[in-house]
Design an enzyme around this catalytic site. Structure first.
Site, PDB file in Angstrom:
ATOM      1  N   GLY A 150      40.183  40.541  39.879  1.00  0.00           N
ATOM      2  CA  GLY A 150      40.445  41.212  38.594  1.00  0.00           C
ATOM      3  C   GLY A 150      40.416  42.723  38.734  1.00  0.00           C
ATOM      4  O   GLY A 150      41.260  43.428  38.169  1.00  0.00           O
ATOM      5  N   ARG A 175      30.255  38.231  51.661  1.00  0.00           N
ATOM      6  CA  ARG A 175      29.877  39.328  50.758  1.00  0.00           C
ATOM      7  C   ARG A 175      28.557  39.984  51.178  1.00  0.00           C
ATOM      8  O   ARG A 175      28.365  41.175  50.955  1.00  0.00           O
ATOM      9  CB  ARG A 175      29.785  38.828  49.323  1.00  0.00           C
ATOM     10  CG  ARG A 175      31.158  38.606  48.759  1.00  0.00           C
ATOM     11  CD  ARG A 175      31.137  38.170  47.328  1.00  0.00           C
ATOM     12  NE  ARG A 175      32.490  38.254  46.793  1.00  0.00           N
ATOM     13  CZ  ARG A 175      32.911  37.620  45.724  1.00  0.00           C
ATOM     14  NH1 ARG A 175      32.086  36.844  45.044  1.00  0.00           N
ATOM     15  NH2 ARG A 175      34.144  37.754  45.306  1.00  0.00           N
ATOM     16  N   GLY A 192      42.019  38.157  44.915  1.00  0.00           N
ATOM     17  CA  GLY A 192      42.329  36.888  44.253  1.00  0.00           C
ATOM     18  C   GLY A 192      42.966  35.862  45.169  1.00  0.00           C
ATOM     19  O   GLY A 192      42.590  35.699  46.323  1.00  0.00           O
ATOM     20  N   LYS A 204      51.847  33.558  36.128  1.00  0.00           N
ATOM     21  CA  LYS A 204      52.463  33.981  34.871  1.00  0.00           C
ATOM     22  C   LYS A 204      52.829  35.452  34.819  1.00  0.00           C
ATOM     23  O   LYS A 204      52.068  36.304  35.271  1.00  0.00           O
ATOM     24  CB  LYS A 204      51.469  33.722  33.751  1.00  0.00           C
ATOM     25  CG  LYS A 204      51.218  32.277  33.453  1.00  0.00           C
ATOM     26  CD  LYS A 204      50.584  32.255  32.104  1.00  0.00           C
ATOM     27  CE  LYS A 204      49.815  31.030  31.778  1.00  0.00           C
ATOM     28  NZ  LYS A 204      48.680  31.409  30.920  1.00  0.00           N
TER      29      LYS A 204
HETATM   30  P1  AMP Z   1      47.733  34.053  39.843  1.00  0.00           P
HETATM   31  O1  AMP Z   1      46.319  33.712  39.545  1.00  0.00           O
HETATM   32  O2  AMP Z   1      48.502  34.536  38.673  1.00  0.00           O
HETATM   33  O3  AMP Z   1      47.884  34.936  41.065  1.00  0.00           O
HETATM   34  O4  AMP Z   1      48.442  32.681  40.181  1.00  0.00           O
HETATM   35  C1  AMP Z   1      48.101  31.915  41.283  1.00  0.00           C
HETATM   36  C2  AMP Z   1      48.573  30.529  41.039  1.00  0.00           C
HETATM   37  O5  AMP Z   1      49.959  30.523  40.812  1.00  0.00           O
HETATM   38  C3  AMP Z   1      48.332  29.620  42.208  1.00  0.00           C
HETATM   39  O6  AMP Z   1      47.374  28.668  41.859  1.00  0.00           O
HETATM   40  C4  AMP Z   1      49.695  28.980  42.454  1.00  0.00           C
HETATM   41  O7  AMP Z   1      49.617  27.598  42.665  1.00  0.00           O
HETATM   42  C5  AMP Z   1      50.445  29.265  41.172  1.00  0.00           C
HETATM   43  N1  AMP Z   1      51.894  29.256  41.379  1.00  0.00           N
HETATM   44  C6  AMP Z   1      52.591  29.958  42.274  1.00  0.00           C
HETATM   45  N2  AMP Z   1      53.895  29.636  42.211  1.00  0.00           N
HETATM   46  C7  AMP Z   1      54.034  28.706  41.256  1.00  0.00           C
HETATM   47  C8  AMP Z   1      55.132  27.948  40.729  1.00  0.00           C
HETATM   48  N3  AMP Z   1      56.369  28.102  41.207  1.00  0.00           N
HETATM   49  N4  AMP Z   1      54.878  27.064  39.740  1.00  0.00           N
HETATM   50  C9  AMP Z   1      53.632  26.900  39.285  1.00  0.00           C
HETATM   51  N5  AMP Z   1      52.555  27.568  39.725  1.00  0.00           N
HETATM   52  C10 AMP Z   1      52.741  28.459  40.701  1.00  0.00           C
END
Ligand code: AMP
Length: 405
Positions: A385, A38, A362, A203
């Site tokens: 974010g 950074r 991210g 999610k």
């Molecule tokens: P996000 O912050 O929403 O981009 O989510 C990232 C996280 O999603 C990572 O830590 C991954 O380990 C998790 N992730 C990805 N695929 C899966 C899955 N099939 N089941 C549970 N967690 C997941």
């Protein structure tokens, strides 16, 4: 928003006091900077302001400041020291628990053209994150020009990136911010087609507006990661013990209908890598994994990655793309057993030669870098974010507050 905002190239800072909001939120261990990306990324804007004869006053936040003890450990002192080395010129640190006080004002008054000083962590002032007027006024009192070069906080309206901008005549973006705006803005608002968007991560709930907005803008939307199982359940499939957002099943149905009515392709996994239970330790390489077709998932297993047929399907869909935006891993990529999907998709994007390829911050940015693809994308966004809110089509306050061209 491919933006019509003024940048450091549009102004003359000779002899002026320039407050430059950077993102110096670097990881520290025992007072040592463990990753200086950074700081390096901030240098072009700082060098430009020095070369143009500005009196350069740098500021940034560092971590979260909740206790008095945080004010000992989250000082920007190590940043001043390292920036001095990187710039080859003194970056004078003027620490104050008030960030701006009489000592700081005196230091600013004593500056010559081309001098650089660094203020203390802006979050030492409690009003910072509430965009309180007193701190914004203090910051405005020590500058003639404001430069916002901190994309990572652009989705927040704080004193040091938004409040102060409204109190000075000239507020512009720096090169880093300009780059983010150019890449993300052009990709979403003005894409060379075909435009393929790839979304993953945990999610559905976290990405509702991103899914909906990108579906309108792209030609093909690819869904992987934990959120794919909610879509598969919405299709009526058994998903076993996989991650699911039951309250978002209707939303997923709505998005599938929206894709159809807009004539967009919406791709979901056709097979998935499953396990019985989460292993302990979590990175146990001997954990037994099985691949099942998406419509044949057993009720007692959990999906952790997209399967090989899906990797092929997604890689194929990417092949002819001229614009790709990717946000979110395809599986639990932190564990080698479940990183294949994320690596596969990353590789397919990285192998495109004539396309604008963007990783939206991210976890996917971390994955691309971790798997060695750092220089294989047109752009890896620095803001998690902020880039997500950008992809949602939101106006980011840290960009909106600077002067239009
Ligand atoms: P996000 O912050 O929403 O981009 O989510 C990232 C996280 O999603 C990572 O830590 C991954 O380990 C998790 N992730 C990805 N695929 C899966 C899955 N099939 N089941 C549970 N967690 C997941």
């Amino acid at each position: 928003m491919s933006l019509n905002k003024k940048s450091v190239d549009d102004i003359n800072v000779k002899g002026k006091r320039v407050l430059c909001r950077c993102d110096f939120n670097v990881p520290l261990k025992n007072g040592e900077i463990t990753d200086e990306n950074r700081l390096v990324a901030a240098l072009p804007t700082i060098k430009k302001l020095i070369a143009d004869g500005g009196k350069v006053i740098l500021c940034s936040h560092l971590g979260k400041v909740k206790t008095e003890e945080d004010k000992q450990t989250k000082t920007l002192a190590p940043v001043a020291k390292r920036l001095t080395e990187l710039l080859g010129q003194e970056v004078k640190f003027v620490p104050s628990l008030e960030v701006v006080d009489d000592t700081v004002k005196a230091a600013v008054d004593a500056m010559k053209d081309g001098d650089v000083i660094l203020l203390e962590n802006t979050r030492f002032r409690a009003e910072e994150t509430k965009n309180g007027e007193a701190f914004s006024k203090d910051l405005a009192s020590i500058c003639d020009v404001f430069v916002n070069d901190a994309f990572g906080t652009a989705h927040r309206a704080h004193c040091s990136n938004v409040g102060v901008a409204g109190l000075v005549d000239t507020a512009v973006v720096g090169y880093l911010m300009q780059k983010e705006i150019d890449f993300l803005g052009n990709a979403v608002e003005n894409p060379v087609r075909p435009f393929v968007a790839i979304l993953g991560g945990a999610k559905v709930a976290d990405k509702l507006n991103v899914i909906s907005n990108l579906l309108e803008k792209c030609d093909t939307l690819i869904i992987g990661g934990g959120m794919a199982y909610t879509f598969l359940k919405a299709k009526g499939y058994e998903i076993g013990k996989s991650l699911v957002d039951d309250s978002k099943i209707d939303y997923c149905k709505e998005m599938m209908a929206k894709a159809e009515s807009l004539g967009k392709k919406l791709l979901l996994p056709v097979d998935t890598v499953m396990i019985e239970d989460f292993p302990n330790p979590i990175d146990d390489p001997s954990i037994k994994t099985e691949v099942f077709d998406a419509d044949k998932m057993p009720a007692d297993k959990e999906g952790c990655d997209i399967g090989p047929k899906t990797i092929e399907l997604y890689s194929d869909a990417v092949k002819t793309a001229k614009t790709v935006v990717w946000n979110g891993p395809m599986g639990v990529f932190e564990m080698p057993n479940f990183a294949h999907g994320t690596i596969g998709v990353c590789d397919a994007i990285a192998n495109l030669h004539d396309a604008n390829t963007i990783v939206g911050g991210g976890d996917s940015a971390a994955a691309a870098i971790q798997f060695g693809y750092k220089n294989k994308f047109s752009h890896i966004s620095t803001g998690g974010g902020a880039s997500l809110e950008y992809l949602e089509g939101k106006t980011l306050p840290g960009i909106a507050c600077v002067n239009d061209k």
